[in-house]
Write an enzyme that holds these catalytic residues in place. Sequence first.
Site, short mmCIF file in Angstrom:
data_model
loop_
_atom_site.label_atom_id
_atom_site.label_comp_id
_atom_site.label_asym_id
_atom_site.label_seq_id
_atom_site.Cartn_x
_atom_site.Cartn_y
_atom_site.Cartn_z
N CYS A 1 0.60 -1.14 0.02
CA CYS A 1 0.17 0.26 0.07
C CYS A 1 0.81 1.53 0.01
O CYS A 1 0.50 2.09 -0.47
CB CYS A 1 -1.58 0.05 1.35
N GLU A 2 2.44 1.37 1.08
CA GLU A 2 2.65 1.96 0.73
C GLU A 2 3.70 2.56 -0.71
O GLU A 2 3.48 4.15 -1.28
CB GLU A 2 3.72 2.11 1.76
#
Length: 166
Positions: A60-61
Site C-alpha cells: 500500500c505504501e
Amino acid sequence: MANVTFKGNAVTLNGTEVKVGEKAPNFKVLANDLSEVSLDTYADKVKLISVVPSIDTGVCEQQTKRFNEEASKLGGVEVLTISVDLPFAQKRWCAAEGIENVHTLSDHRDLSFGTNYGVVIEELRLLARSIFVVDSSNKVVHVEYVPEVTDHPNYEAALDAAKTAQ
C-alpha cells in the site's frame, strides 16, 4: 463479483462491482481535515482512484508513493488514495513520507466508497486493492480489482487510462 484473495485465501467483497463504461457511483469519504469529500468534489476532472487496504503497509505504501511520483506528470488528473485508515493516520503518514500530490481519503466512517465500488472485504472490514479511472464526465474508463490483495496493481494500465482520459 470479482474473485479476490488475501494471502491466498478467498475473501468476500461486499458492494456493487463497477464496470468500464458505467457512470461512476458517488461516495462520501473524509479528507485528512475531517471535511466530507465526494466524487462531486472533483467535478469536471479526470480521477485516478487508488484503493489500498491500509496506507502504512508495504505494498500500500509503495502504491501510494508510486502514484504520488506519477501525479505531477499527469497534469489535470486528480489522484485519490482511499483506505479505511483514520484521517489522522493518513495525514501523519503523508507528512512522514513527503506525499504531496495525492489526496488521501478515509472511508472508515460508513464504507460509502467501498460499498458503492464493491471493494469492502467482509472478513476484514478493509478495502480490496483496486484502481478506478473516471473521466471528467464521471464515466468509468478503467477498472482493476487486483486478484490477490497483497499484489501490486497494474500501474502502467492505470496511468495510461488516466492519460487517455484527459
